[in-house]
Scaffold this active site. Structure first.
Site, PDB file in Angstrom:
ATOM      1  N   SER A 118       4.785  -6.275   0.714  1.00 32.65           N
ATOM      2  CA  SER A 118       5.202  -5.855   2.026  1.00 32.65           C
ATOM      3  C   SER A 118       4.665  -6.762   2.970  1.00 32.65           C
ATOM      4  O   SER A 118       3.243  -7.039   3.009  1.00 32.65           O
ATOM      5  CB  SER A 118       5.344  -4.464   2.300  1.00 32.65           C
ATOM      6  N   TYR A 142       0.570   3.087   3.589  1.00 34.74           N
ATOM      7  CA  TYR A 142       1.655   2.213   2.740  1.00 34.74           C
ATOM      8  C   TYR A 142       1.367   0.815   2.881  1.00 34.74           C
ATOM      9  O   TYR A 142       1.022   0.301   1.850  1.00 34.74           O
ATOM     10  CB  TYR A 142       2.995   2.382   3.530  1.00 34.74           C
ATOM     11  N   LYS A 146      -0.114  -1.597  -0.567  1.00 37.86           N
ATOM     12  CA  LYS A 146       0.493  -2.754  -0.933  1.00 37.86           C
ATOM     13  C   LYS A 146      -0.607  -4.008  -0.931  1.00 37.86           C
ATOM     14  O   LYS A 146      -0.488  -4.872  -1.917  1.00 37.86           O
ATOM     15  CB  LYS A 146       1.489  -3.169  -0.065  1.00 37.86           C
TER      16      LYS A 146
END
Length: 304
Positions: A118, A142, A146
């Site tokens: 991402s 998050y 990643k």
């Protein structure tokens, strides 16, 4: 190729399954259907098999990966807000689940793993446009998950010789993205409001910039990543950013409806500007022209 697609019934996953089948691959989908839908998948295709299971369950992965030559890993907890509210659960899916998939792939002798990373790994950009060598600095669990995934992938290549390629998606939109979900993209929410003749709420002044990339272009990049011999990671976008106001202009142009624009205070922690340079992506996908914003929005509205 015989490809295991984790999260294959989801938004990006189902489009990727279609692209893989069109390319002649056999596909096995592993999905727990917490967000994905069986209706998203092609029906009655003898080259598609579906296994219901969770990437946190090594046994489910082992059943699904049997006979696979390649893995496209898309299953994840994708809500930034959920990662902030419950970081332990997010980590269990996005880090431990990812390691489970990598470990199953190396045990099964899989030739290659492509996976969803991402643009969130960059956090607040310190330079624009972003390249793969730009500094990373996640500002959410998050984004950190990643980035850790990318480090695990690099380690599996070094330790076990498992080729991996991470795809740092920018702002993905298109059919099957649920506007009612807590993590729906701004385009999906705006399109839903225009279709219902509702008001569009724009947070901030609307001059924030984003690189919006159509989901079928993402699917094409995923197929190319599985065929490529590149390792590491690559930014995946269009190389062109627009403001939210320009996005609303495009939606009005494509839909033929004027939107009731309402402005609200800027969201705390929202990144002001985002842009990417697609040099490495073009080395993987070739010179295919990305879907224009107007064409992508037309496809999205037509699918509603």
């Amino acid at each position: 190729m015989r490809v295991l697609v984790t999260g294959g019934a989801g938004f990006i996953g189902s489009h990727s399954v279609e692209a893989l089948l069109a390319a002649g691959a056999q596909v096995v989908v592993l999905d727990n259907f917490s967000a994905g839908k069986r209706a998203n998948l092609p029906q009655a295709d003898g080259r598609l098999a579906v296994v219901e299971g969770d990437i946190r369950d090594p046994g489910a992965i082992a059943r699904a990966i049997d006979g696979a030559t390649h893995v496209l890993h898309l299953a994840a907890q994708i809500s930034v807000r959920a990662s902030v509210d419950d970081p332990a659960n997010s980590c269990a899916q996005n880090v431990l689940g990812f390691v489970n998939v990598l470990d199953a792939a190396r045990r099964a002798g899989v030739k290659r793993v492509a996976y969803a990373s991402s643009a969130a790994v960059y956090g607040t950009p310190r330079e624009l446009p972003l390249t793969e060598s730009s500094p990373t600095g996640p500002i959410s669990p998050y984004g950190l998950e990643k980035l850790v995934d990318e480090q695990y992938a690099a380690l599996f290549l070094e330790l076990y010789g498992l080729p991996t390629l991470g795809l740092r998606y920018f702002n993905v939109y298109g059919p099957r993205q649920d506007p009612r979900s807590q993590y729906a993209g701004v385009i999906s929410r705006f399109a839903d409001a225009i279709a219902a003749n509702g008001a569009l709420t724009i947070f901030g002044d609307g001059r924030q910039t984003r690189d919006f990339v159509f989901v079928r272009d993402i699917a094409r990049a995923n197929v190319a990543a599985l065929r490529s011999d590149r390792t590491g990671f690559a930014n995946i976008g269009t190389g062109t950013s627009v403001t939210l106001l320009e996005l609303v202009d495009a939606l009005e142009r494509v839909s033929g409806h004027k939107a009731d624009r309402r402005f609200a205070g800027a969201v705390a922690g929202d990144i002001r500007d985002s842009a990417m340079r697609p040099t490495r992506m073009l080395e993987i996908v070739g010179d295919a022209v990305p879907t224009s914003l107007d064409a992508g929005l037309a496809a999205l509205l037509a699918a509603r």
